[in-house]
Scaffold this motif. Structure first.
Motif, PDB file in Angstrom:
ATOM      1  N   ILE A 175       0.818  -1.207   0.000  1.00 49.71           N
ATOM      2  CA  ILE A 175       0.000   0.000   0.000  1.00 49.71           C
ATOM      3  C   ILE A 175       0.857   1.266   0.000  1.00 49.71           C
ATOM      4  CG2 ILE A 175      -0.248   0.072   2.520  1.00 49.71           C
ATOM      5  CD1 ILE A 175      -3.076   0.867   0.045  1.00 49.71           C
ATOM      6  N   ALA A 176       1.951   1.266   0.778  1.00 48.55           N
ATOM      7  CA  ALA A 176       2.809   2.452   0.861  1.00 48.55           C
ATOM      8  C   ALA A 176       3.529   2.715  -0.459  1.00 48.55           C
ATOM      9  CB  ALA A 176       3.817   2.285   2.001  1.00 48.55           C
ATOM     10  N   SER A 177       4.082   1.655  -1.052  1.00 53.72           N
ATOM     11  CA  SER A 177       4.830   1.836  -2.300  1.00 53.72           C
ATOM     12  C   SER A 177       3.901   2.293  -3.428  1.00 53.72           C
ATOM     13  CB  SER A 177       5.538   0.541  -2.694  1.00 53.72           C
ATOM     14  OG  SER A 177       4.605  -0.506  -2.901  1.00 53.72           O
ATOM     15  N   VAL A 178       2.671   1.783  -3.450  1.00 52.71           N
ATOM     16  CA  VAL A 178       1.705   2.194  -4.476  1.00 52.71           C
ATOM     17  C   VAL A 178       1.418   3.682  -4.382  1.00 52.71           C
ATOM     18  CG1 VAL A 178      -0.688   1.982  -5.257  1.00 52.71           C
ATOM     19  CG2 VAL A 178       0.630  -0.069  -4.729  1.00 52.71           C
ATOM     20  N   PHE A 179       1.158   4.173  -3.162  1.00 57.27           N
ATOM     21  CA  PHE A 179       0.791   5.575  -2.992  1.00 57.27           C
ATOM     22  C   PHE A 179       1.979   6.512  -3.219  1.00 57.27           C
ATOM     23  CE2 PHE A 179      -3.009   4.451  -0.039  1.00 57.27           C
ATOM     24  CZ  PHE A 179      -3.753   4.129  -1.156  1.00 57.27           C
ATOM     25  N   ILE A 180       3.173   6.110  -2.755  1.00 56.23           N
ATOM     26  CA  ILE A 180       4.372   6.951  -2.949  1.00 56.23           C
ATOM     27  C   ILE A 180       4.695   7.072  -4.438  1.00 56.23           C
ATOM     28  CG2 ILE A 180       6.867   7.075  -2.601  1.00 56.23           C
ATOM     29  CD1 ILE A 180       6.379   5.789   0.166  1.00 56.23           C
ATOM     30  N   LEU A 181       4.678   5.942  -5.145  1.00 55.75           N
ATOM     31  CA  LEU A 181       4.976   5.962  -6.581  1.00 55.75           C
ATOM     32  C   LEU A 181       3.875   6.682  -7.366  1.00 55.75           C
ATOM     33  CD1 LEU A 181       6.484   2.405  -7.008  1.00 55.75           C
ATOM     34  CD2 LEU A 181       7.624   4.552  -7.589  1.00 55.75           C
ATOM     35  N   SER A 182       2.644   6.628  -6.875  1.00 56.07           N
ATOM     36  CA  SER A 182       1.554   7.366  -7.531  1.00 56.07           C
ATOM     37  C   SER A 182       1.816   8.868  -7.463  1.00 56.07           C
ATOM     38  CB  SER A 182       0.214   7.035  -6.862  1.00 56.07           C
ATOM     39  OG  SER A 182      -0.130   5.678  -7.036  1.00 56.07           O
ATOM     40  N   ALA A 183       2.252   9.343  -6.293  1.00 62.12           N
ATOM     41  CA  ALA A 183       2.557  10.773  -6.136  1.00 62.12           C
ATOM     42  C   ALA A 183       3.730  11.173  -7.025  1.00 62.12           C
ATOM     43  CB  ALA A 183       2.859  11.079  -4.671  1.00 62.12           C
ATOM     44  N   MET A 184       4.779  10.351  -7.037  1.00 59.51           N
ATOM     45  CA  MET A 184       5.937  10.643  -7.883  1.00 59.51           C
ATOM     46  C   MET A 184       5.543  10.665  -9.356  1.00 59.51           C
ATOM     47  SD  MET A 184       8.835   8.282  -6.003  1.00 59.51           S
ATOM     48  CE  MET A 184      10.045   8.624  -7.283  1.00 59.51           C
ATOM     49  N   LEU A 185       4.707   9.713  -9.741  1.00 53.81           N
ATOM     50  CA  LEU A 185       4.268   9.647 -11.135  1.00 53.81           C
ATOM     51  C   LEU A 185       3.455  10.875 -11.512  1.00 53.81           C
ATOM     52  CD1 LEU A 185       2.889   6.417 -12.796  1.00 53.81           C
ATOM     53  CD2 LEU A 185       1.988   8.642 -13.390  1.00 53.81           C
ATOM     54  N   GLY A 186       2.602  11.344 -10.591  1.00 49.99           N
ATOM     55  CA  GLY A 186       1.805  12.534 -10.870  1.00 49.99           C
ATOM     56  C   GLY A 186       2.671  13.745 -11.153  1.00 49.99           C
ATOM     57  N   PHE A 187       3.679  13.979 -10.309  1.00 49.31           N
ATOM     58  CA  PHE A 187       4.584  15.113 -10.531  1.00 49.31           C
ATOM     59  C   PHE A 187       5.394  14.922 -11.808  1.00 49.31           C
ATOM     60  CE2 PHE A 187       4.031  15.628  -5.863  1.00 49.31           C
ATOM     61  CZ  PHE A 187       3.568  16.939  -5.873  1.00 49.31           C
ATOM     62  N   SER A 188       5.813  13.679 -12.071  1.00 51.81           N
ATOM     63  CA  SER A 188       6.590  13.404 -13.284  1.00 51.81           C
ATOM     64  C   SER A 188       5.749  13.588 -14.544  1.00 51.81           C
ATOM     65  CB  SER A 188       7.129  11.967 -13.243  1.00 51.81           C
ATOM     66  OG  SER A 188       8.021  11.796 -12.172  1.00 51.81           O
ATOM     67  N   GLY A 189       4.441  13.301 -14.433  1.00 48.97           N
ATOM     68  CA  GLY A 189       3.566  13.448 -15.591  1.00 48.97           C
ATOM     69  C   GLY A 189       3.557  14.865 -16.126  1.00 48.97           C
TER      70      GLY A 189
END
Length: 424
Positions: free
Chosen positions: A102-116
């Motif tokens: 759950i933690a890795s999914v949410f952290i990578l989701s945030a990183m992906l959003g900024f990277s997008g």
């Protein structure tokens, strides 16, 4: 312009398009299936039934905010480095599906959003720098030809790989993660193959000393213009629509039909509709205007929502396997037709809004496009947070009302004779 300059520019545009095709073939496929994958994984490493929706909500919330700061980031480190670094979280997110926590999914989701936000800003910069003179339209077309295939490539693999499966097993999830992650890795590395353009196009040069907050200040000024006040309603609809076609529609397919391969059909045919939208609305705009395109798109969207209402179980959005019976029996062939028209209807709104913003704010479009992405992404994020808890009829009601409100507001704007008179 000599042969070497022309070759380098075309080479860079094709490398850019190929990289985007590979990265987004993997990401679009993974994100559209994410909610269903996590529903099948409920209880694993803290994963809940709605983890996929929450993850997508985080992605779009971060994407919206990051749009104000991404131009400064790209300006500081350059386009090639920006493309490579911003593609890494996409790849990491896909590999995360191999054994998600759950933690890795949410952290990578945030990183992906900024990277997008960064990857799309860098994309625009590359096209501009490699499109001198009158080549911008041609080069943009080359890029979109590559990119539009991304909604088909990954989904074709999923359709044939999952076959008759009624549940995505651990081994199947591992294979999907590795194949799509490998695809994204190749796309990420391909960005490093880009060359320095030998002749620059029409790029707006930013001052080295310009504040990183300047895009935000510009956006705040433009946000009060009366033209944008009319456009907020259709932009809000595109955010709700984004939530529906990119995830909810695929999720209700997974809840209503036994075969997991059918998930891919939803993505493939919606992507086909989005591609067709570019051809259909691009030509019709010359004859019926932007307001005519929005009016027809509204009719198509509302018709699709009605057919979805009668042909899918009401609990399809909140259940792993729907238990309620639809008004008419669900049919995969009808679903594929609905997916095509869903893409066409959504595309009509987006194309018209892009056209309106580009025309009305021609002198300084960047701040208003940042506002557009902010509002669309935040609305999409909110929709992702509630869509796993709200039954299908209420979601379709929200879509229909926001579609009608958006169409009426857009048409009202187009009727104004002073539409191009910007007052701040």
């Amino acid at each position: 312009m000599g042969f070497l300059e022309t070759y380098t520019n075309i080479y860079n545009i094709n490398v850019l398009g190929m990289g985007f095709m590979l990265v987004f073939s993997a990401f679009i496929t993974a994100s559209s299936m994410e909610a269903t994958i996590f529903k099948d994984l409920k209880g694993h490493n803290g994963i809940s039934q709605n983890t996929g929706f929450y993850s997508l909500g985080i992605i779009y919330a971060c994407l919206g905010v990051a749009n104000f700061f991404s131009p400064s980031f790209v300006h500081m480190i350059g386009t090639r480095a920006s493309l490579f670094l911003s593609a890494l979280p996409y790849t990491g997110f896909i590999f995360c599906l191999y054994n998600p926590y759950i933690a890795s999914v949410f952290i990578l989701s945030a990183m992906l959003g900024f990277s997008g936000a960064v990857i799309w800003t860098a994309n625009g910069e590359v096209i501009a720098k490699n499109s001198p003179g009158e080549t911008k339209a041609k080069n943009t077309g080359i890029f979109w030809m590559w990119f539009n295939t991304s909604m088909l490539l990954g989904n074709i693999f999923i359709f044939f790989y999952l076959g008759e499966s009624e549940h995505i097993s651990d081994s199947q999830r591992h294979t999907i993660s590795l194949v799509l992650g490998g695809l994204s890795t190749v796309g990420t590395i391909s960005f490093l193959l880009m060359r320095k353009p030998t002749e620059t196009g029409n790029v707006i040069n930013e001052s080295e000393s310009e504040s990183i907050l300047q895009p935000l200040k510009d956006a705040l000024r433009f946000s009060k213009s009366w033209q944008l006040l009319f456009l907020y309603a259709p932009i809000i609809f595109t955010g709700v629509s984004l939530n529906f076609w990119s995830s909810v529609f695929v999720t209700i397919i997974g809840s209503s039909f036994p075969k997991r391969s059918y998930l891919a059909l939803g993505g493939m045919f919606t992507g086909t509709g989005e591609i067709l939208a570019g051809f259909i609305w691009g030509r019709l705009t010359n004859y019926i205007g932007r307001h005519g395109v929005v009016m027809l798109s509204c009719i198509i969207n509302c018709a699709v929502y009605f057919v979805v209402f009668i042909s899918f179980p009401f609990d399809a959005t909140v259940s792993v396997k729907a238990e309620m019976h639809p008004i008419i029996e669900s049919n995969i062939y009808l679903t594929c037709v609905l997916a095509v028209f869903l893409g066409i209807g959504d595309g009509g709104f987006n194309i018209s809004i892009y056209s309106a913003l580009s025309t009305i704010f021609e002198e300084k479009p960047a701040p208003v496009f940042a506002i557009f992405k902010l509002v669309q992404s935040l609305v999409g994020a909110i929709a992702f947070l509630y869509c796993g808890h709200v039954i299908l009829p209420y979601q379709l009601l929200i879509l229909s009302l926001s579609c009608l409100a958006g169409a009426l507001s857009f048409i009202k704007l187009e009727e104004r004779p002073d539409i191009n008179n910007i007052t701040l």
